[in-house]
Write a protein that holds these residues in place. Structure first.
Motif, PDB file in Angstrom:
ATOM      1  N   VAL A 166       0.579   1.168 -41.195  1.00  0.00           N
ATOM      2  CA  VAL A 166       1.286   1.469 -39.956  1.00  0.00           C
ATOM      3  C   VAL A 166       0.331   1.593 -38.771  1.00  0.00           C
ATOM      4  O   VAL A 166       0.698   1.291 -37.632  1.00  0.00           O
ATOM      5  CB  VAL A 166       2.139   2.739 -40.136  1.00  0.00           C
ATOM      6  N   ASN A 167      -0.913   2.015 -39.023  1.00  0.00           N
ATOM      7  CA  ASN A 167      -1.905   2.120 -37.962  1.00  0.00           C
ATOM      8  C   ASN A 167      -2.838   0.918 -37.957  1.00  0.00           C
ATOM      9  O   ASN A 167      -4.034   1.034 -37.705  1.00  0.00           O
ATOM     10  CB  ASN A 167      -2.704   3.424 -38.119  1.00  0.00           C
ATOM     11  N   THR A 168      -2.284  -0.241 -38.219  1.00  0.00           N
ATOM     12  CA  THR A 168      -3.040  -1.470 -38.357  1.00  0.00           C
ATOM     13  C   THR A 168      -3.951  -1.770 -37.165  1.00  0.00           C
ATOM     14  O   THR A 168      -3.550  -1.633 -36.012  1.00  0.00           O
ATOM     15  CB  THR A 168      -2.077  -2.653 -38.572  1.00  0.00           C
ATOM     16  N   LYS A 169      -5.164  -2.207 -37.476  1.00  0.00           N
ATOM     17  CA  LYS A 169      -6.063  -2.734 -36.449  1.00  0.00           C
ATOM     18  C   LYS A 169      -5.913  -4.246 -36.314  1.00  0.00           C
ATOM     19  O   LYS A 169      -6.175  -4.812 -35.254  1.00  0.00           O
ATOM     20  CB  LYS A 169      -7.506  -2.385 -36.781  1.00  0.00           C
ATOM     21  N   GLY A 182       8.884   3.645 -32.184  1.00  0.00           N
ATOM     22  CA  GLY A 182       7.648   4.296 -32.613  1.00  0.00           C
ATOM     23  C   GLY A 182       7.939   5.519 -33.457  1.00  0.00           C
ATOM     24  O   GLY A 182       8.802   5.493 -34.337  1.00  0.00           O
ATOM     25  N   GLU A 183       7.246   6.633 -33.192  1.00  0.00           N
ATOM     26  CA  GLU A 183       7.409   7.839 -34.005  1.00  0.00           C
ATOM     27  C   GLU A 183       8.740   8.507 -33.702  1.00  0.00           C
ATOM     28  O   GLU A 183       9.185   8.574 -32.555  1.00  0.00           O
ATOM     29  CB  GLU A 183       6.257   8.806 -33.754  1.00  0.00           C
ATOM     30  N   TRP A 266       2.830  14.172 -41.606  1.00  0.00           N
ATOM     31  CA  TRP A 266       3.468  12.855 -41.623  1.00  0.00           C
ATOM     32  C   TRP A 266       4.618  12.840 -40.623  1.00  0.00           C
ATOM     33  O   TRP A 266       5.280  13.849 -40.413  1.00  0.00           O
ATOM     34  CB  TRP A 266       3.975  12.581 -43.035  1.00  0.00           C
ATOM     35  N   THR A 269       8.251   6.699 -38.619  1.00  0.00           N
ATOM     36  CA  THR A 269       7.928   5.712 -37.593  1.00  0.00           C
ATOM     37  C   THR A 269       8.820   4.490 -37.763  1.00  0.00           C
ATOM     38  O   THR A 269       9.088   4.059 -38.886  1.00  0.00           O
ATOM     39  CB  THR A 269       6.454   5.273 -37.708  1.00  0.00           C
ATOM     40  N   ARG A 271       8.776   0.682 -36.101  1.00  0.00           N
ATOM     41  CA  ARG A 271       8.065  -0.229 -35.218  1.00  0.00           C
ATOM     42  C   ARG A 271       7.980  -1.595 -35.918  1.00  0.00           C
ATOM     43  O   ARG A 271       7.738  -1.649 -37.117  1.00  0.00           O
ATOM     44  CB  ARG A 271       6.660   0.307 -34.933  1.00  0.00           C
ATOM     45  N   ASP A 286       3.637  -2.498 -43.853  1.00  0.00           N
ATOM     46  CA  ASP A 286       3.757  -1.636 -42.684  1.00  0.00           C
ATOM     47  C   ASP A 286       3.011  -2.185 -41.475  1.00  0.00           C
ATOM     48  O   ASP A 286       3.292  -1.772 -40.342  1.00  0.00           O
ATOM     49  CB  ASP A 286       3.252  -0.229 -43.003  1.00  0.00           C
TER      50      ASP A 286
END
Length: 501
Positions: A166-169, A182-183, A266, A269, A271, A286
């Protein structure tokens, strides 16, 4: 020359599944995971029959089956505390086999236990998996991709798969935007602990919704003697270890020794990436779309992403398909992600409609599909399917949805001891025909395909003439069907269309 055909950024369940499925199709990969070791936190728990089919195809039936939690019974209880569970409400045990899958529904399969099966399986199938390998940059041109690591290394590959969560770069590095709110809502604590609840209470459901005035949340079995409780936090509440222990003891309602193993905050989310493919790079799991957890749709959808992409990459790398086949990954999986996101949101807003099998009218009123239809009954619409039937026949009845239409998953029928029609598929395309379709078998062989003759009961069940045929993709979806007699040239033309040759 590339260092490896496919580099996968992210070594969680979806990244490892991608490596397993690529290896199943004969493609080596390199998995780069920034964490120093696999996560010991359970995370997602529900693994669907369809996902078990993917692992069955890859030869992992026994390994994944061994990861299932078996110490609890398969039902969800609602109680003030564990000590106050009304066990008379538990459903009678059922040994009934699934009528839509060779894989019957099982208990929870926490991601840490699943990953423990997938990691060696990926390596056995030719993948290299590196932990502590943080990716800092990605780039691509017409000939390949490059990945730069924090230790200064640069790795080249033909294709890149972003499976970094979910926090992919990767998604940001590719310049792919997102949609969605989003959240959602507030923060919750996800507390992993050990306690012998089965030994103390004699029997435990796999899931308990705790309804105590001092602590409300969901208690879930995640191993033999391991549990997770999700507790919503109020503003300003400090989740200290002492506080977490108090929540657990209150939720249990009895004097049972407890040891906290891990705890993490947690937030739900929602997105979705605007594109699942950009050039030689793809997003799965994700990294492609994050959804709310109720319904266990996230992990299963992510593994389905990996399964859909792997055979397409393998064919393009082998030169047996054109680049256009890779476009169908976005066309198919983005549409399913939109469906799943909508369905996950409806479950988040209407939890009782998800849990109650008899709530068909309530689901229909809000547009919610029954869970098995979301997981297995959806259809694909892309150039990899000829004349797809895109509308599902029912949003409640999964049997009605798996009727043999083009674009749907091949219906399961037992064709021998322990062998299903689903087992006739993969790793390549296959032709299925009826008792009058021997000529289709010859046409299939001339086009380099496997073929199987099935009986009249099967052709009747899918409304196919006995001398008709189906062309089934490596992922088990029906690419084309015809009620006409064999035509070798036509079959070759259809195969070329479907594979963008």
């Amino acid at each position: 020359m590339s260092d490896v055909p496919v580099v996968i950024v992210g070594g969680g369940s979806v990244g490892l599944s991608t490596a397993v499925f690529l290896g199943h199709h004969g493609v080596r990969s390199l998995v780069l995971e920034r964490r120093a070791a696999p996560s010991n936190h359970p995370r997602a728990l529900g693994v669907s029959s369809r996902t078990f089919e993917f692992f069955r195809e890859a030869g992992l039936h026994d390994e994944v089956n061994a990861a299932v939690v078996t110490s609890t019974t398969q039902w969800k209880a609602n109680a003030r505390t564990v000590a106050e569970i009304d066990h008379s409400q538990a459903p009678a045990p059922s040994a009934a086999a699934s009528v839509v899958s060779p894989e019957s529904p099982r208990g929870h399969c926490p991601q840490d236990r699943l990953d423990a099966a997938l990691l060696p399986a990926a390596r056995e199938r030719g993948a290299a998996v590196e932990f502590g390998a943080e990716v800092t940059a990605v780039g691509q041109d017409a000939d390949g991709v490059t990945v730069t690591l924090a230790d200064g290394r640069t790795i080249s590959a033909d294709y890149l798969v972003g499976a970094d969560g979910v926090n992919t770069k990767v998604r940001g590095a590719l310049g792919i935007g997102t949609t969605g709110p989003g959240e959602l809502g507030g923060t919750a604590m996800n507390i992993l602990f050990s306690a012998d609840l089965v030994g103390h209470f004699g029997s435990m459901p796999v899931m308990v919704e705790i309804q105590h005035p001092d602590v409300s949340g969901m208690l879930l079995a995640v191993g033999e003697g391991r549990w997770v409780i999700h507790v919503p936090l109020t503003d300003g509440e400090e989740p200290t270890e002492e506080r977490c222990l108090a929540w657990i003891r209150t939720a249990i309602g009895a004097d049972v020794p407890v040891e906290i193993l891990n705890a993490m905050p947690w937030r739900a989310t929602m997105r979705m990436a605007a594109e699942f493919r950009r050039g030689r790079a793809f997003l799965v799991g994700d990294a492609a779309r994050a959804i709310t957890p109720l319904g266990a749709l996230g992990l299963n959808t992510g593994v389905a992403d990996a399964h859909n992409l792997a055979w397409k990459l393998a064919m393009v790398l082998a030169g047996t398909a054109g680049d256009g086949l890779l476009d169908t990954y976005h066309d198919e999986r983005h549409a399913i992600a939109e469906l799943v996101t909508e369905q996950a949101a409806l479950r988040w807003e209407n939890p009782p409609l998800h849990w109650d099998p008899a709530a068909a009218a309530g689901r229909a009123a809000v547009g919610m599909w029954n869970a098995p239809v979301v997981i297995m009954g959806y259809r694909y619409d892309s150039t990899a399917v000829v004349d797809p039937v895109t509308a599902v026949p029912s949003t409640e009845d999964i049997v009605a949805c798996l009727n043999g239409d083009a674009g749907s998953r091949l219906p399961h029928r037992w064709i021998g001891p322990g062998k299903s029609t689903v087992d006739l598929i993969g790793p390549g395309f296959a032709v299925l025909t009826g008792p009058g379709g021997e000529a289709w078998c010859e046409a299939a062989r001339e086009n380099g395909l496997r073929a199987t003759v099935l009986d009249a009961d099967w052709t009747s069940s899918v409304a196919l003439a006995e001398d008709g045929a189906m062309l089934v993709r490596p992922d088990g979806f029906i690419a084309w069907r015809t009620g006409s007699g064999a035509d070798t040239a036509l079959l070759g033309k259809i195969l070329a269309m479907v594979t963008s040759r």
